[in-house]
Design a protein around this motif. Structure first.
Motif, PDB file in Angstrom:
ATOM      1  N   LYS A 212      10.958 -57.311  68.157  1.00 20.21           N
ATOM      2  CA  LYS A 212       9.851 -56.409  67.967  1.00 20.21           C
ATOM      3  C   LYS A 212       9.011 -57.316  67.660  1.00 20.21           C
ATOM      4  N   ILE A 213       9.399 -58.128  66.203  1.00 19.89           N
ATOM      5  CA  ILE A 213       8.317 -58.846  65.800  1.00 19.89           C
ATOM      6  C   ILE A 213       7.402 -59.762  66.576  1.00 19.89           C
ATOM      7  N   LYS A 214       8.914 -60.451  67.488  1.00 19.51           N
ATOM      8  CA  LYS A 214       8.621 -61.830  67.951  1.00 19.51           C
ATOM      9  C   LYS A 214       8.747 -61.683  69.438  1.00 19.51           C
ATOM     10  N   PRO A 215       8.136 -60.908  70.199  1.00 23.53           N
ATOM     11  CA  PRO A 215       7.881 -60.466  71.226  1.00 23.53           C
ATOM     12  C   PRO A 215       8.620 -61.118  72.758  1.00 23.53           C
ATOM     13  N   GLU A 216       6.903 -63.117  72.370  1.00 22.28           N
ATOM     14  CA  GLU A 216       7.137 -63.814  73.228  1.00 22.28           C
ATOM     15  C   GLU A 216       8.750 -64.740  73.003  1.00 22.28           C
ATOM     16  N   PRO A 217       9.319 -65.489  74.210  1.00 21.57           N
ATOM     17  CA  PRO A 217      10.638 -65.468  74.163  1.00 21.57           C
ATOM     18  C   PRO A 217      11.539 -66.912  72.533  1.00 21.57           C
ATOM     19  N   ILE A 218      12.621 -66.235  72.732  1.00 20.32           N
ATOM     20  CA  ILE A 218      13.019 -67.276  71.006  1.00 20.32           C
ATOM     21  C   ILE A 218      13.305 -68.942  72.160  1.00 20.32           C
ATOM     22  N   THR A 219      12.684 -69.795  71.421  1.00 18.45           N
ATOM     23  CA  THR A 219      13.529 -71.363  71.949  1.00 18.45           C
ATOM     24  C   THR A 219      14.361 -71.363  71.562  1.00 18.45           C
ATOM     25  N   GLU A 220      15.165 -72.439  71.436  1.00 21.13           N
ATOM     26  CA  GLU A 220      15.977 -73.489  70.613  1.00 21.13           C
ATOM     27  C   GLU A 220      15.212 -74.596  69.551  1.00 21.13           C
ATOM     28  N   GLU A 221      14.012 -74.135  69.470  1.00 21.20           N
ATOM     29  CA  GLU A 221      13.328 -75.403  68.297  1.00 21.20           C
ATOM     30  C   GLU A 221      13.143 -74.199  67.218  1.00 21.20           C
ATOM     31  N   PHE A 222      12.267 -72.689  67.767  1.00 17.44           N
ATOM     32  CA  PHE A 222      12.409 -71.513  67.121  1.00 17.44           C
ATOM     33  C   PHE A 222      13.512 -71.864  66.291  1.00 17.44           C
ATOM     34  N   LEU A 223      14.367 -71.325  67.149  1.00 14.54           N
ATOM     35  CA  LEU A 223      16.159 -71.222  66.225  1.00 14.54           C
ATOM     36  C   LEU A 223      15.955 -72.396  65.207  1.00 14.54           C
ATOM     37  N   LYS A 224      16.605 -73.697  65.461  1.00 17.37           N
ATOM     38  CA  LYS A 224      16.906 -74.713  65.065  1.00 17.37           C
ATOM     39  C   LYS A 224      15.557 -74.671  63.583  1.00 17.37           C
ATOM     40  N   ILE A 225      14.238 -74.451  63.568  1.00 16.33           N
ATOM     41  CA  ILE A 225      13.510 -73.600  62.123  1.00 16.33           C
ATOM     42  C   ILE A 225      14.183 -73.073  61.565  1.00 16.33           C
ATOM     43  N   LYS A 226      14.753 -72.060  61.793  1.00 13.10           N
ATOM     44  CA  LYS A 226      14.793 -70.992  61.214  1.00 13.10           C
ATOM     45  C   LYS A 226      16.229 -71.679  60.053  1.00 13.10           C
ATOM     46  N   ASP A 227      17.065 -72.263  61.374  1.00 11.89           N
ATOM     47  CA  ASP A 227      18.571 -72.350  60.046  1.00 11.89           C
ATOM     48  C   ASP A 227      18.237 -73.608  59.366  1.00 11.89           C
ATOM     49  N   LEU A 228      16.914 -74.872  59.340  1.00 10.94           N
ATOM     50  CA  LEU A 228      16.269 -75.448  58.369  1.00 10.94           C
ATOM     51  C   LEU A 228      15.176 -74.539  57.310  1.00 10.94           C
TER      52      LEU A 228
END
Length: 260
Positions: A212-228
Motif C-alpha cells: 500500500k505504501i508503494k503501489p507501483e510495481p516492485i522491481t528487481e532493482e528496488f529489492l536489490k537496493i533493499k538488500d544493500l
C-alpha cells in the motif's frame, strides 16, 4: 538574510508536498498534521520556493522530506556546524536547509554526478544570499572524496556530512567520510529504512501493508537496493568507530557520531 515565516502566520492550505507518502507513519492525516502544525509555519520562504520548483520535476520523490529538513537544520545549529559535506544534491533542498542553518562564514562542500538538477534550484540560493556558502563539485563522489582526502587539511575538518546518493556505495562513502568528519562530528545517511521494506527477508512475500505504501510495481532493482540497505544497516550497527541513532523520520535517517 533568509526570510522566515512568522510563527502563527496563516499558511496556504495546499502547499505542495513532495512525495506525500515519504513517511512511515501509518496515518497520512497525522503526517499532514505534523507538517501543517510544526513544519510549514516556521519554514523559511526560500525552502517553500524551492519546494514549488522541485515538485514540478518528475523525480521530485528524490528530495528530502520537509520535516526531515527541519530536523537537520536544528541538528546543525545544536552542534554549531560551520563546515559540512553533502553527497547527492538533486535540486538542493537539503543543501539549502544546511546553508540557511550555517553561520554567515559557513561552508558546504556539495557533490553530485550531475549539476543540471541543482541549477534548477540555484537561483533560490542566490536570491536568499547563501550561494557563497556552496562549493559545488560535479562528478563521481568516490573520486572527488579521494581527491579531498589527499589534502591533509581536510581530514577531520568537517562538522557534519549528509549522504543521500547511490545506495550501492554507502559503505564506500562511510569509509571516506568518516576520515573527513571531526571527532564528535555527525554523519547522516538517508533512506535507511527503504520504505519499510528492510523488514522483508530475501525471497519472502511482501506484506500487504508495504504494498500500500508503494503501489507501483516492485522491481528487481528496488529489492536489490533493499538488500544493500539491510547490509549497510548491519554494518553501521557493528561499527565501533561511531555511535548510531536510527530514526524512523521520512524514509529512515541514520545518524552516526564519530567516536574513534
Amino acid at each position: 538574510m533568509a526570510s522566515e515565516a512568522r510563527v502563527g502566520e496563516e499558511e496556504p492550505k495546499q502547499l505542495p508536498v513532495i512525495n506525500e507518502h515519504k513517511t512511515l507513519l501509518n496515518s497520512e492525516a497525522l503526517y499532514q498534521y505534523i507538517l501543517e502544525t510544526s513544519v510549514y509555519p516556521r519554514e523559511p520562504e526560500a525552502m517553500k520556493e524551492l519546494r514549488h520548483i522541485t515538485v514540478k520535476h518528475p523525480r521530485c520523490f528524490m528530495a528530502a522530506a520537509a520535516d526531515q529538513l527541519q530536523f537537520m537544520s536544528m541538528l546543525l545549529k545544536l552542534i554549531n556546524a560551520r563546515k559540512t559535506l553533502e553527497i547527492g544534491v538533486f535540486t538542493g533542498s537539503s543543501l539549502l536547509a544546511t546553508a540557511l542553518a550555517l553561520p554567515e562564514d559557513g561552508k558546504v562542500l556539495a557533490i553530485d554526478i550531475n549539476r543540471k538538477y541543482f541549477d534548477l534550484g540555484f537561483p533560490v540560493f542566490q536570491k536568499t544570499g547563501v550561494a557563497h556558502k556552496i562549493d559545488f563539485r560535479e562528478g563521481l563522489a568516490l573520486s572527488i572524496l579521494d581527491e579531498i582526502l589527499e589534502k591533509e587539511e581536510h581530514s577531520g575538518s568537517f562538522d557534519f556530512a549528509f549522504v543521500d546518493a547511490d545506495k550501492i556505495n554507502y559503505i564506500n562513502y562511510h569509509e571516506r567520510v568518516l576520515k573527513l568528519v571531526r571527532m564528535g562530528g555527525v554523519i547522516g545517511y538517508d533512506n535507511t529504512l527503504w520504505g519499510g521494506f528492510v523488514v522483508v527477508p530475501p525471497g519472502e512475500p511482501i506484506p500487504e501493508e508495504l504494498l500500500k505504501i508503494k503501489p507501483e510495481p516492485i522491481t528487481e532493482e528496488f529489492l536489490k537496493i533493499k538488500d544493500l540497505t539491510v547490509e549497510f544497516n548491519k554494518f553501521l550497527a557493528a561499527d565501533p568507530r561511531v555511535e548510531i541513532c536510527h530514526l524512523s523520520i521520512a524514509d529512515g535517517f541514520t545518524l552516526c557520531r564519530r567516536i574513534h
